[in-house]
Motif scaffolding. Structure first.
Motif, PDB file in Angstrom:
ATOM      1  N   GLY A 144      -0.955  -4.795   4.956  1.00 39.19           N
ATOM      2  CA  GLY A 144       0.027  -3.891   4.380  1.00 39.19           C
ATOM      3  C   GLY A 144       0.736  -3.148   5.490  1.00 39.19           C
ATOM      4  O   GLY A 144       0.461  -3.324   6.674  1.00 39.19           O
ATOM      5  N   SER A 145       1.673  -2.301   5.106  1.00 40.32           N
ATOM      6  CA  SER A 145       2.537  -1.625   6.078  1.00 40.32           C
ATOM      7  C   SER A 145       1.856  -0.463   6.782  1.00 40.32           C
ATOM      8  O   SER A 145       2.411   0.104   7.712  1.00 40.32           O
ATOM      9  N   GLY A 146       0.662  -0.106   6.348  1.00 41.38           N
ATOM     10  CA  GLY A 146      -0.030   1.008   6.998  1.00 41.38           C
ATOM     11  C   GLY A 146       0.335   2.341   6.371  1.00 41.38           C
ATOM     12  O   GLY A 146       1.479   2.559   5.957  1.00 41.38           O
ATOM     13  N   THR A 147      -0.644   3.213   6.287  1.00 39.51           N
ATOM     14  CA  THR A 147      -0.426   4.562   5.753  1.00 39.51           C
ATOM     15  C   THR A 147      -0.934   5.551   6.788  1.00 39.51           C
ATOM     16  O   THR A 147      -2.128   5.554   7.107  1.00 39.51           O
ATOM     17  N   LYS A 148      -0.023   6.357   7.291  1.00 43.62           N
ATOM     18  CA  LYS A 148      -0.426   7.359   8.286  1.00 43.62           C
ATOM     19  C   LYS A 148      -0.964   8.585   7.570  1.00 43.62           C
ATOM     20  O   LYS A 148      -0.263   9.209   6.768  1.00 43.62           O
ATOM     21  N   LEU A 149      -2.208   8.916   7.852  1.00 44.97           N
ATOM     22  CA  LEU A 149      -2.869  10.062   7.240  1.00 44.97           C
ATOM     23  C   LEU A 149      -3.023  11.177   8.259  1.00 44.97           C
ATOM     24  O   LEU A 149      -3.524  10.952   9.372  1.00 44.97           O
ATOM     25  N   GLN A 175       0.827  -1.196   0.000  1.00 40.53           N
ATOM     26  CA  GLN A 175       0.000   0.000   0.000  1.00 40.53           C
ATOM     27  C   GLN A 175       0.868   1.255   0.000  1.00 40.53           C
ATOM     28  O   GLN A 175       2.077   1.190   0.197  1.00 40.53           O
ATOM     29  N   THR A 176       0.209   2.391  -0.241  1.00 44.36           N
ATOM     30  CA  THR A 176       0.894   3.680  -0.299  1.00 44.36           C
ATOM     31  C   THR A 176       1.739   3.870   0.940  1.00 44.36           C
ATOM     32  O   THR A 176       1.266   3.695   2.061  1.00 44.36           O
ATOM     33  N   GLU A 177       3.000   4.229   0.712  1.00 44.35           N
ATOM     34  CA  GLU A 177       3.839   4.519   1.856  1.00 44.35           C
ATOM     35  C   GLU A 177       3.494   5.897   2.403  1.00 44.35           C
ATOM     36  O   GLU A 177       3.286   6.838   1.666  1.00 44.35           O
ATOM     37  N   GLY A 178       3.461   5.987   3.704  1.00 44.26           N
ATOM     38  CA  GLY A 178       3.149   7.280   4.296  1.00 44.26           C
ATOM     39  C   GLY A 178       4.407   8.013   4.692  1.00 44.26           C
ATOM     40  O   GLY A 178       5.504   7.586   4.369  1.00 44.26           O
ATOM     41  N   PRO A 179       4.246   9.061   5.449  1.00 42.32           N
ATOM     42  CA  PRO A 179       2.943   9.627   5.806  1.00 42.32           C
ATOM     43  C   PRO A 179       2.339  10.451   4.675  1.00 42.32           C
ATOM     44  O   PRO A 179       3.044  10.908   3.792  1.00 42.32           O
ATOM     45  N   VAL A 180       1.028  10.566   4.733  1.00 46.77           N
ATOM     46  CA  VAL A 180       0.281  11.356   3.761  1.00 46.77           C
ATOM     47  C   VAL A 180      -0.392  12.504   4.498  1.00 46.77           C
ATOM     48  O   VAL A 180      -1.029  12.284   5.529  1.00 46.77           O
ATOM     49  N   THR A 181      -0.236  13.701   3.978  1.00 50.30           N
ATOM     50  CA  THR A 181      -0.857  14.885   4.584  1.00 50.30           C
ATOM     51  C   THR A 181      -1.747  15.557   3.552  1.00 50.30           C
ATOM     52  O   THR A 181      -1.295  15.836   2.443  1.00 50.30           O
ATOM     53  N   VAL A 182      -2.986  15.791   3.918  1.00 50.26           N
ATOM     54  CA  VAL A 182      -3.926  16.490   3.040  1.00 50.26           C
ATOM     55  C   VAL A 182      -4.660  17.537   3.856  1.00 50.26           C
ATOM     56  O   VAL A 182      -4.724  17.456   5.086  1.00 50.26           O
TER      57      VAL A 182
END
Lengths: 114, 111
Positions: A105-110, A6-13
């Motif tokens: 998956g490895s988890g995505t921090k949002l 899955q998408t590697e994080g972190p993701v900031t929106v």
């Protein structure tokens, strides 16, 4: 083997923006894979966000959606307009294998900024 | 709603020491699991059990033992804790055709 990427994080929106977290899977030993999205809020355990057991179907919960695409082996998580309260870690998962084991998956921090 | 209680919630252990992480459920589910989470690796399965008095190895069992003395309790044991075992540990339960329920996690730091 059986695995999830899955998408590697972190993701900031920013609040009210749209979100997509990508998830692809490989299911070599699971005949009829189920796909899941779990979410972990700060200080809490993982909890099920949504689940789809049939290819081609879409699952939805709390404004999030994910479609089980067998052709592309994908299960991307989408939301049209995120809120600050959506800030969490999101995990895509595949299963069940023998003894009901799930593969994560490895988890995505949002992080959603106001 | 399932109740999965992990204890302790956090622990600092000395290298070479023995650590026991406990998990208790109130739902009488058959399947219990121990997962480990490391940054960038997601959750990886250490041990699981589908019946009392029996445990099975998961994907990363080395350095860990498990014990299921009753339907309700499932322990993870580190006989000789090492620095590489610093992680967050999650216990989970599941019954046939139900979703997986997780505990809140135990943060283990080995120094």
């Amino acid at each position: 083997g059986d695995s999830v990427t899955q998408t590697e994080g972190p993701v900031t929106v920013s609040e009210s923006e749209s979100l997509i977290i990508n998830c692809t899977y490989s299911a070599t030993s699971i005949a009829y894979p189920n796909l899941f999205w779990y979410v972990r809020y700060p200080g809490e355990g993982l909890q099920l966000l949504l689940k789809v057991i049939t290819a081609g179907q879409k699952g939805s919960s709390r404004g999030f959606e994910a479609t089980y695409n067998k052709e592309t082996t994908s299960f991307h998580l989408q939301k049209a307009s995120v809120q600050e309260s959506d800030s969490a870690v999101y995990y895509c998962a595949l299963g069940p294998s023998n003894y009901n084991v799930l593969y994560f998956g490895s988890g995505t921090k949002l992080t959603v900024e106001p | 709603e399932a109740a999965v209680t992990q204890s302790p919630r956090s622990k600092v252990a000395v290298t070479g020491g023995k650590v026991t992480l406990s998990c208790h459920q109130t739902n009488n589910h058959d399947y219990m699991y121990w997962y480990r989470q490391d940054t960038g690796h997601g959750l990886r399965l250490i041990h699981y059990s589908y019946v009392a008095d029996s445990t099975e190895k998961g994907d990363i069992p080395d350095g860990y033992k498990a014990s299921r003395p009753s339907q309700e309790n499932f322990s993870l044991i580190l006989e000789l804790a090492s620095l590489s075992q610093t992680a967050v540990y999650f216990c989970a339960i599941r019954d046939r055709d139900t979703e997986v329920f997780f505990g809140k996690g135990t943060r283990l730091t080995v120094v």
